[in-house]
Write a protein that holds these residues in place. Structure first.
Motif, PDB file in Angstrom:
ATOM      1  N   SER A  81       0.712  -1.166   0.067  1.00 44.75           N
ATOM      2  CA  SER A  81      -0.041   0.163  -0.010  1.00 44.75           C
ATOM      3  C   SER A  81       0.762   1.378   0.205  1.00 44.75           C
ATOM      4  CB  SER A  81      -0.826  -0.104   1.224  1.00 44.75           C
ATOM      5  OG  SER A  81      -0.026  -0.039   2.434  1.00 44.75           O
ATOM      6  N   THR A  82       0.254   2.442  -0.454  1.00 45.34           N
ATOM      7  CA  THR A  82       0.984   3.719  -0.283  1.00 45.34           C
ATOM      8  C   THR A  82       1.517   3.698   1.116  1.00 45.34           C
ATOM      9  OG1 THR A  82      -0.174   4.435  -1.908  1.00 45.34           O
ATOM     10  CG2 THR A  82       0.928   6.221  -0.400  1.00 45.34           C
ATOM     11  N   ALA A  83       0.880   3.506   2.074  1.00 43.50           N
ATOM     12  CA  ALA A  83       1.306   3.832   3.398  1.00 43.50           C
ATOM     13  C   ALA A  83       2.440   2.868   4.083  1.00 43.50           C
ATOM     14  CB  ALA A  83       0.220   3.725   4.522  1.00 43.50           C
ATOM     15  N   LEU A  84       2.490   1.828   3.464  1.00 42.50           N
ATOM     16  CA  LEU A  84       3.426   0.553   3.865  1.00 42.50           C
ATOM     17  C   LEU A  84       4.682   0.988   2.976  1.00 42.50           C
ATOM     18  CD1 LEU A  84       3.373  -3.086   4.323  1.00 42.50           C
ATOM     19  CD2 LEU A  84       4.910  -2.209   2.572  1.00 42.50           C
ATOM     20  N   ILE A  85       4.777   1.443   1.883  1.00 45.47           N
ATOM     21  CA  ILE A  85       5.606   1.752   0.974  1.00 45.47           C
ATOM     22  C   ILE A  85       6.440   2.918   1.604  1.00 45.47           C
ATOM     23  CG2 ILE A  85       6.288   3.009  -1.407  1.00 45.47           C
ATOM     24  CD1 ILE A  85       4.412   1.062  -2.890  1.00 45.47           C
ATOM     25  N   GLU A  86       5.389   4.144   2.059  1.00 45.35           N
ATOM     26  CA  GLU A  86       6.292   5.316   2.714  1.00 45.35           C
ATOM     27  C   GLU A  86       7.169   4.968   3.908  1.00 45.35           C
ATOM     28  OE1 GLU A  86       2.979   8.066   3.164  1.00 45.35           O
ATOM     29  OE2 GLU A  86       2.857   8.536   1.141  1.00 45.35           O
ATOM     30  N   GLU A  87       6.525   4.061   4.623  1.00 46.30           N
ATOM     31  CA  GLU A  87       7.378   3.508   5.753  1.00 46.30           C
ATOM     32  C   GLU A  87       8.470   2.618   5.737  1.00 46.30           C
ATOM     33  OE1 GLU A  87       4.819   1.865   9.098  1.00 46.30           O
ATOM     34  OE2 GLU A  87       3.015   3.369   8.528  1.00 46.30           O
ATOM     35  N   SER A  97       2.332  -9.897  -0.756  1.00 46.41           N
ATOM     36  CA  SER A  97       1.290 -10.139  -1.595  1.00 46.41           C
ATOM     37  C   SER A  97       1.319  -9.367  -3.066  1.00 46.41           C
ATOM     38  CB  SER A  97      -0.130 -10.255  -1.075  1.00 46.41           C
ATOM     39  OG  SER A  97      -0.425  -8.792  -0.690  1.00 46.41           O
ATOM     40  N   GLY A  98       2.288  -8.439  -2.894  1.00 48.07           N
ATOM     41  CA  GLY A  98       2.355  -7.371  -3.948  1.00 48.07           C
ATOM     42  C   GLY A  98       1.719  -6.200  -3.821  1.00 48.07           C
ATOM     43  N   ALA A  99       1.123  -5.585  -4.934  1.00 46.01           N
ATOM     44  CA  ALA A  99       0.497  -4.427  -4.771  1.00 46.01           C
ATOM     45  C   ALA A  99      -1.054  -4.365  -4.025  1.00 46.01           C
ATOM     46  CB  ALA A  99       0.033  -3.736  -6.165  1.00 46.01           C
ATOM     47  N   ASP A 100      -1.206  -3.403  -3.364  1.00 44.41           N
ATOM     48  CA  ASP A 100      -2.641  -3.393  -2.435  1.00 44.41           C
ATOM     49  C   ASP A 100      -3.436  -3.131  -3.527  1.00 44.41           C
ATOM     50  OD1 ASP A 100      -4.929  -2.578  -1.328  1.00 44.41           O
ATOM     51  OD2 ASP A 100      -3.770  -1.960   0.606  1.00 44.41           O
ATOM     52  N   LEU A 101      -4.191  -4.215  -3.972  1.00 41.53           N
ATOM     53  CA  LEU A 101      -5.032  -4.148  -5.150  1.00 41.53           C
ATOM     54  C   LEU A 101      -6.375  -3.476  -4.640  1.00 41.53           C
ATOM     55  CD1 LEU A 101      -4.883  -7.730  -6.710  1.00 41.53           C
ATOM     56  CD2 LEU A 101      -3.685  -5.663  -7.559  1.00 41.53           C
ATOM     57  N   LYS A 102      -6.806  -3.524  -3.486  1.00 44.60           N
ATOM     58  CA  LYS A 102      -7.993  -2.743  -3.138  1.00 44.60           C
ATOM     59  C   LYS A 102      -7.856  -1.311  -3.206  1.00 44.60           C
ATOM     60  CE  LYS A 102      -9.937  -6.002   0.112  1.00 44.60           C
ATOM     61  NZ  LYS A 102     -10.183  -6.264   1.735  1.00 44.60           N
ATOM     62  N   PRO A 136      -1.784   5.073  -8.263  1.00 43.18           N
ATOM     63  CA  PRO A 136      -1.775   3.866  -7.512  1.00 43.18           C
ATOM     64  C   PRO A 136      -0.780   3.550  -6.807  1.00 43.18           C
ATOM     65  CG  PRO A 136      -1.420   3.432  -9.799  1.00 43.18           C
ATOM     66  CD  PRO A 136      -1.804   5.012  -9.482  1.00 43.18           C
ATOM     67  N   PRO A 137      -0.665   2.687  -5.851  1.00 40.96           N
ATOM     68  CA  PRO A 137       0.634   2.384  -5.169  1.00 40.96           C
ATOM     69  C   PRO A 137       1.722   1.979  -5.986  1.00 40.96           C
ATOM     70  CG  PRO A 137      -1.240   1.387  -4.220  1.00 40.96           C
ATOM     71  CD  PRO A 137      -1.758   1.928  -5.465  1.00 40.96           C
ATOM     72  N   ILE A 138       1.563   1.208  -7.156  1.00 38.14           N
ATOM     73  CA  ILE A 138       2.566   0.813  -8.097  1.00 38.14           C
ATOM     74  C   ILE A 138       3.387   2.278  -8.579  1.00 38.14           C
ATOM     75  CG2 ILE A 138       1.099   1.284 -10.168  1.00 38.14           C
ATOM     76  CD1 ILE A 138       3.539  -1.910  -9.574  1.00 38.14           C
ATOM     77  N   ASN A 139       2.796   3.047  -8.198  1.00 37.30           N
ATOM     78  CA  ASN A 139       3.755   4.278  -8.691  1.00 37.30           C
ATOM     79  C   ASN A 139       4.823   4.534  -7.977  1.00 37.30           C
ATOM     80  OD1 ASN A 139       2.184   5.224 -11.000  1.00 37.30           O
ATOM     81  ND2 ASN A 139       1.331   6.926  -9.989  1.00 37.30           N
ATOM     82  N   ARG A 140       4.748   4.093  -6.712  1.00 44.81           N
ATOM     83  CA  ARG A 140       6.014   4.170  -5.651  1.00 44.81           C
ATOM     84  C   ARG A 140       6.947   2.954  -5.589  1.00 44.81           C
ATOM     85  NH1 ARG A 140       4.776   7.894  -1.763  1.00 44.81           N
ATOM     86  NH2 ARG A 140       7.225   8.089  -1.613  1.00 44.81           N
ATOM     87  N   LEU A 141       6.410   2.036  -6.120  1.00 41.93           N
ATOM     88  CA  LEU A 141       7.148   0.560  -6.164  1.00 41.93           C
ATOM     89  C   LEU A 141       8.651   0.674  -6.551  1.00 41.93           C
ATOM     90  CD1 LEU A 141       7.385  -2.395  -5.523  1.00 41.93           C
ATOM     91  CD2 LEU A 141       6.408  -2.876  -7.636  1.00 41.93           C
TER      92      LEU A 141
END
Length: 258
Positions: A27-33, A61-66, A77-82
């Protein structure tokens, strides 16, 4: 509650994905942390090695699809930060060891491949599941393709089939696959070796492994000779040689490490 935890001891920063109810999805939050934890480890001069691990039964599990579905139309989407996460692991000046005892899917495999060393349990499972939801493993290909044989990459990217730890080791995705009750010992063995390396030499060796070679063999040897001479003449190189001569520990080995 934090989604990523970090602790440091004896030169090792352990960064833990801690969102088990969401299968440690990116998720975006997890990626930022995660980015913040990796940056802190890089900036901490006491840290020699970073271990990336997880709580719960799933590594990632990969990108947060929700969150991705909710972001349709926003362009965020979160994939932008991956890519930022993969870069932070791949280009970290310190060795990164991935430790997983559960499944990794899609973007999670990008994290595993970005690490310098990866240890999984034999029963861990993996899949490039992107094609089965109508997308492609584009971002993670930057870290995954340098690890995998071309035939294995074609098979697994195109089919999306699940494979186990033994196959992951066979194709180069992970360094070691061991029984679940031996994972921690295997990780500890790698870490014990890594913390003995000089920080500058570890950073330089990571750069060496990923650099583009010169166009000709003679140019490559000339460049490598110049690089080698610079390290032999560095403060770390001199300390390493003197400590070997004097039969003592070099000054970069963290306190408490035997």
């Amino acid at each position: 509650m934090p989604l990523v935890r970090s602790q440091t001891a004896q030169g090792v920063a352990t960064v833990t994905l801690d969102s088990p109810t969401n299968r440690n999805a990116l998720s975006t939050a997890l990626i930022e942390e995660l980015l913040a934890a990796l940056a802190a480890a890089d900036a901490d001069v006491s840290v020699r090695v970073v271990v990336l691990t997880h709580t719960g039964p799933v590594f990632c599990s990969g990108a947060d699809l929700k969150e991705t579905a909710a972001a349709f139309g926003s362009g965020r989407p979160p994939i932008n930060r991956l890519g930022e996460v993969l870069t932070a692991i791949w280009e970290s000046p310190k060795p990164v060891v991935a430790r997983l005892t559960g499944p990794a899917r899609a973007g999670g495999l990008g994290l595993v491949a970005a690490a310098d060393i990866a240890v999984c349990s034999l029963d861990a499972t993996f899949a490039f599941s992107e094609v089965r939801i109508g997308v492609i493993p584009a971002v993670i290909s930057a870290t995954v393709l340098p690890r995998l044989s071309p035939r294995a990459a074609a098979e697994l990217f195109l089919t999306g089939d699940v494979f186990d730890g033994a196959r992951a080791r066979e194709i180069g995705l992970v360094t070691a696959a061991v029984p679940a009750d031996e994972v921690d010992a295997a990780v500890a063995s790698f870490v014990a070796s890594l913390v003995r390396g000089a920080p500058g030499a570890l950073r330089g060796t990571k750069e060496l492994l990923r650099r583009r070679k010169a166009d000709t063999f003679s140019d490559e040897l000339a460049a490598m000779t110049e690089l080698s001479v610079s390290y032999f003449g560095s403060a770390e190189g001199i300390e390493g040689i003197m400590s070997f001569r004097d039969k003592r520990r070099p000054n970069w080995i963290p306190d408490g490490v035997s």
